[in-house]
Design an enzyme around this catalytic site. Structure first.
Site, PDB file in Angstrom:
ATOM      1  N   LYS A  42     -59.047 133.893  50.955  1.00 17.13           N
ATOM      2  CA  LYS A  42     -58.856 132.856  51.964  1.00 17.13           C
ATOM      3  C   LYS A  42     -59.791 133.029  53.277  1.00 17.13           C
ATOM      4  CE  LYS A  42     -54.186 131.511  50.308  1.00 17.13           C
ATOM      5  NZ  LYS A  42     -53.043 131.217  50.885  1.00 17.13           N
ATOM      6  N   TYR A  90     -53.620 122.150  46.322  1.00 17.46           N
ATOM      7  CA  TYR A  90     -52.322 122.137  46.935  1.00 17.46           C
ATOM      8  C   TYR A  90     -51.472 120.808  46.543  1.00 17.46           C
ATOM      9  CZ  TYR A  90     -53.618 126.876  49.100  1.00 17.46           C
ATOM     10  OH  TYR A  90     -53.749 128.093  49.319  1.00 17.46           O
ATOM     11  N   ASN A 127     -52.361 134.376  54.996  1.00 17.61           N
ATOM     12  CA  ASN A 127     -51.788 135.377  54.175  1.00 17.61           C
ATOM     13  C   ASN A 127     -52.990 135.941  53.120  1.00 17.61           C
ATOM     14  OD1 ASN A 127     -52.014 133.279  52.408  1.00 17.61           O
ATOM     15  ND2 ASN A 127     -49.591 133.284  52.081  1.00 17.61           N
ATOM     16  N   HIS A 147     -55.009 133.875  47.670  1.00 12.12           N
ATOM     17  CA  HIS A 147     -54.318 133.144  46.626  1.00 12.12           C
ATOM     18  C   HIS A 147     -54.438 133.470  45.151  1.00 12.12           C
ATOM     19  CE1 HIS A 147     -53.048 129.200  44.767  1.00 12.12           C
ATOM     20  NE2 HIS A 147     -54.110 129.492  43.770  1.00 12.12           N
ATOM     21  N   GLU A 191     -55.866 125.120  37.950  1.00 13.65           N
ATOM     22  CA  GLU A 191     -56.632 125.625  38.898  1.00 13.65           C
ATOM     23  C   GLU A 191     -58.137 126.173  38.521  1.00 13.65           C
ATOM     24  OE1 GLU A 191     -53.011 127.187  41.954  1.00 13.65           O
ATOM     25  OE2 GLU A 191     -54.213 128.453  40.917  1.00 13.65           O
TER      26      GLU A 191
HETATM   27  P1  DAT Z   1     -48.254 131.401  47.381  1.00 13.37           P
HETATM   28  O1  DAT Z   1     -49.792 131.442  48.161  1.00 13.37           O
HETATM   29  O2  DAT Z   1     -47.524 132.710  47.609  1.00 13.37           O
HETATM   30  O3  DAT Z   1     -48.432 131.026  45.901  1.00 13.37           O
HETATM   31  P2  DAT Z   1     -46.797 128.925  47.761  1.00 13.37           P
HETATM   32  O4  DAT Z   1     -47.670 128.495  46.631  1.00 13.37           O
HETATM   33  O5  DAT Z   1     -45.439 128.562  47.877  1.00 13.37           O
HETATM   34  O6  DAT Z   1     -47.114 130.289  47.927  1.00 13.37           O
HETATM   35  O7  DAT Z   1     -47.726 128.022  49.188  1.00 13.37           O
HETATM   36  C1  DAT Z   1     -49.139 128.280  49.344  1.00 13.37           C
HETATM   37  C2  DAT Z   1     -49.501 128.361  50.778  1.00 13.37           C
HETATM   38  O8  DAT Z   1     -48.944 127.594  51.652  1.00 13.37           O
HETATM   39  C3  DAT Z   1     -49.081 129.917  51.192  1.00 13.37           C
HETATM   40  O9  DAT Z   1     -49.926 130.823  50.719  1.00 13.37           O
HETATM   41  C4  DAT Z   1     -48.923 129.747  52.698  1.00 13.37           C
HETATM   42  C5  DAT Z   1     -48.512 128.206  52.760  1.00 13.37           C
HETATM   43  N1  DAT Z   1     -46.994 128.255  53.056  1.00 13.37           N
HETATM   44  C6  DAT Z   1     -46.128 128.346  51.983  1.00 13.37           C
HETATM   45  N2  DAT Z   1     -44.812 128.145  52.281  1.00 13.37           N
HETATM   46  C7  DAT Z   1     -45.017 128.228  53.899  1.00 13.37           C
HETATM   47  C8  DAT Z   1     -44.092 128.128  54.862  1.00 13.37           C
HETATM   48  N3  DAT Z   1     -42.929 127.831  54.686  1.00 13.37           N
HETATM   49  N4  DAT Z   1     -44.687 127.853  56.081  1.00 13.37           N
HETATM   50  C9  DAT Z   1     -46.123 127.946  56.370  1.00 13.37           C
HETATM   51  N5  DAT Z   1     -46.985 127.982  55.211  1.00 13.37           N
HETATM   52  C10 DAT Z   1     -46.398 128.222  54.048  1.00 13.37           C
HETATM   53 MG    MG Z   2     -48.916 129.201  45.254  1.00  9.20          MG
END
Ligand code: DAT
Ligand code: MG
Length: 149
Positions: free
Chosen positions: A9, A49, A112, A115, A126
């Protein structure tokens, strides 16, 4: 063999952690099948997303992922999807297991670093968002027999 989409990212590229992050996957033995540096356009970010549309963090997430270049890749290997997810660590770096990318190199969910597709179904959605079939290379490595049983 599974294929999965991995993105370093914008924070990873900006912080000079691209090599470190790729290296963790590479050293595990996953095979690189495709890779490029790009800035994700808004429409593509919305497709990536789409499952998060409407959530409280959605707007910030789109802003963040489109804000600066990323390195996108396809990694290949047995159980590649789960192996990538476990190498990344939990979504919230504060809860990620030590030794994972997110635990070792990041602090906050919204920064974080990386991805990875979360299931076979997600990976199949994806990967084609970012790569055409002819950009994904399948090739034997001489080390494959020392990595795959
Ligand atoms: P991952 O990236 O571990 O697959 P995800 O698909 O649930 O997690 O969410 C995509 C991204 O969105 C994640 O990397 C960071 C952001 N995100 C997810 N949950 C969040 C939250 N509760 N607050 C802020 N950002 C969040
Ligand atoms: Mg995800």
């Amino acid at each position: 063999m599974e294929r999965t989409l991995v993105i370093v990212k914008p924070d990873g590229v900006q912080r000079g952690l691209t090599g470190e992050i790729i290296s963790r996957f590479e050293r595990r033995g996953l095979r690189m099948a495709a890779m490029k540096l790009m800035q994700i356009p808004l429409e593509l970010a919305q497709q990536l997303y789409a499952v998060h549309k409407g959530k409280h963090f959605y707007e910030g997430l789109i802003q963040y992922i489109t804000s600066s270049p990323v390195v996108v890749m396809v990694l290949e290997g047995k159980d590649a999807i789960e192996i990538v997810r476990r190498t990344m660590g939990a979504t919230n770096p504060a809860q990620a297991a030590p030794g994972t990318i997110r635990a070792d190199l990041a602090l906050e969910t919204g920064r974080n670093l990386v991805h990875g597709s979360d299931s076979l179904e997600t990976a199949k959605y994806e990967v084609p968002l970012f790569f055409n079939d002819d950009e994904i290379l399948s090739y034997p490595r001489d080390t494959d027999r020392w990595i795959f049983e």
